[in-house]
Design a protein around this motif. Structure first.
Motif, PDB file in Angstrom:
ATOM      1  N   LYS A 233       0.813  -1.213   0.000  1.00 30.42           N
ATOM      2  CA  LYS A 233       0.000   0.000   0.000  1.00 30.42           C
ATOM      3  C   LYS A 233       0.847   1.264   0.000  1.00 30.42           C
ATOM      4  O   LYS A 233       0.489   2.273  -0.622  1.00 30.42           O
TER       5      LYS A 233
ATOM      6  N   SER B 231      -6.637   5.705   2.544  1.00 32.80           N
ATOM      7  CA  SER B 231      -7.797   5.111   3.193  1.00 32.80           C
ATOM      8  C   SER B 231      -8.555   6.153   4.014  1.00 32.80           C
ATOM      9  O   SER B 231      -7.968   7.133   4.493  1.00 32.80           O
TER      10      SER B 231
ATOM     11  N   TRP C 114     -10.245   4.910   6.668  1.00 34.24           N
ATOM     12  CA  TRP C 114     -10.421   4.193   7.940  1.00 34.24           C
ATOM     13  C   TRP C 114      -9.934   5.035   9.115  1.00 34.24           C
ATOM     14  O   TRP C 114     -10.489   4.991  10.199  1.00 34.24           O
TER      15      TRP C 114
ATOM     16  N   TRP D 275      -4.049   0.836   6.202  1.00 33.77           N
ATOM     17  CA  TRP D 275      -5.152  -0.100   6.304  1.00 33.77           C
ATOM     18  C   TRP D 275      -5.198  -0.869   4.989  1.00 33.77           C
ATOM     19  O   TRP D 275      -4.339  -0.673   4.124  1.00 33.77           O
TER      20      TRP D 275
ATOM     21  N   ASP E 169      -6.995  -0.714   2.435  1.00 35.49           N
ATOM     22  CA  ASP E 169      -7.332   0.019   1.223  1.00 35.49           C
ATOM     23  C   ASP E 169      -6.461   1.250   0.999  1.00 35.49           C
ATOM     24  O   ASP E 169      -6.768   2.078   0.142  1.00 35.49           O
TER      25      ASP E 169
END
Length: 278
Positions: free
Chosen positions: A23, A44, A46, A128, A130
């Motif tokens: 990521k 992300s 999150w 995270w 994503d």
């Protein structure tokens, strides 16, 4: 069996062992596009924990925080309006399941003068599944170019030990003794499988002591340092620990940048932690 083997948050994470690496590198590639529509999908929602700490020529510290999704969008819009990222070169790098730490050098073209400017940073990217959930950055000060001999390395290793001993024992004054009078910190802790979250932003030593003493900081039961990198302008260290928090026992992992001042004292703490109740 060591503490690291006994207590781990990995079973509660949706990450794979290489999520941190994958990521973060996807985000780094996106930044070379200088395209908001390509960069933002690598970030992300999150959590949001973006911090930039910059040493100024007069000895002061410029301190920026972007701690919501809306603020992070504004952060990238502002950056892209001022500069283009041309190249990025990692110098030191540590990859873990949920983060990457890197010391890197980059070349930027400023829109204001059209010139290419080099930046040197130490940056922590928590992630995270994503995308990245933070970009926690300390820009290299003038003293990053000073000679750095073995005696200085040993002295900083001893300062890190003193900081950690205070941390283990709950002695916040011992921890504060390793920190310079001019200080800036952002401390973030999130529960990976629940809703508990804590953030402290400290701009004085008293505020930093309060953050270390907060109920959410907990009481260390066991602590093990996993990685460390010592330079003449920052120390990076990562930890696995067992912590008592408000009557609960949690497994916590922490990644921490300790920026260094010209006197070798820590300027503060830039950290991100993930935890899960046992």
């Amino acid at each position: 069996m060591t503490m690291v083997e006994k207590h781990s948050i990995k079973s509660q994470l949706p990450h794979t062992p290489t999520t941190g690496l994958i990521k973060t590198r996807a985000h780094a590639r996106s930044e070379l596009s200088n395209d908001f529509g390509i960069i933002l999908p690598t970030v992300s929602t999150w959590d949001s924990n973006f911090v930039v700490l910059t040493p100024m020529p007069d000895g002061d510290l410029e301190f920026g925080t972007w701690l919501s999704g809306e603020a992070v969008r504004a952060f990238y819009e502002s950056s892209l309006s001022r500069q283009d990222t041309l190249e990025q070169y990692p110098v030191n790098e540590f990859n873990a399941t949920w983060y990457q730490f890197a010391e890197a050098v980059g070349n930027l073209r400023w829109h204001s003068d059209g010139e290419i400017h080099q930046v040197h940073v130490a940056v922590l990217f928590p992630v995270w599944v994503d995308g990245i959930i933070g970009e926690i950055c300390w820009k290299a000060p003038q003293w990053a170019d000073r000679p750095f001999d073995i005696a200085q390395r040993v002295e900083l290793s001893q300062r890190l030990d003193a900081f950690e001993e205070g941390w283990r024992s709950g002695d916040v004054d011992a921890m504060a003794a390793t920190v310079a009078d001019t200080t800036r910190s952002v401390i973030r802790t999130v529960e990976v499988n629940g809703s508990r979250r804590f953030r402290a932003v400290a701009q004085t030593k008293d505020e930093l002591r309060a953050a270390w003493s907060a109920p959410e900081a907990g009481r260390v039961l066991e602590l093990e340092r996993i990685d460390q990198c010592i330079t003449n302008w920052y120390v990076f260290a990562s930890y696995k620990m067992l912590v008592e928090v408000s009557g609960r026992t949690v497994a916590r992992e922490t990644a921490r940048i300790l920026p260094l001042g010209p006197d070798g004292k820590f300027i503060g703490e830039l950290s991100y932690s993930m935890e899960t109740e046992l």
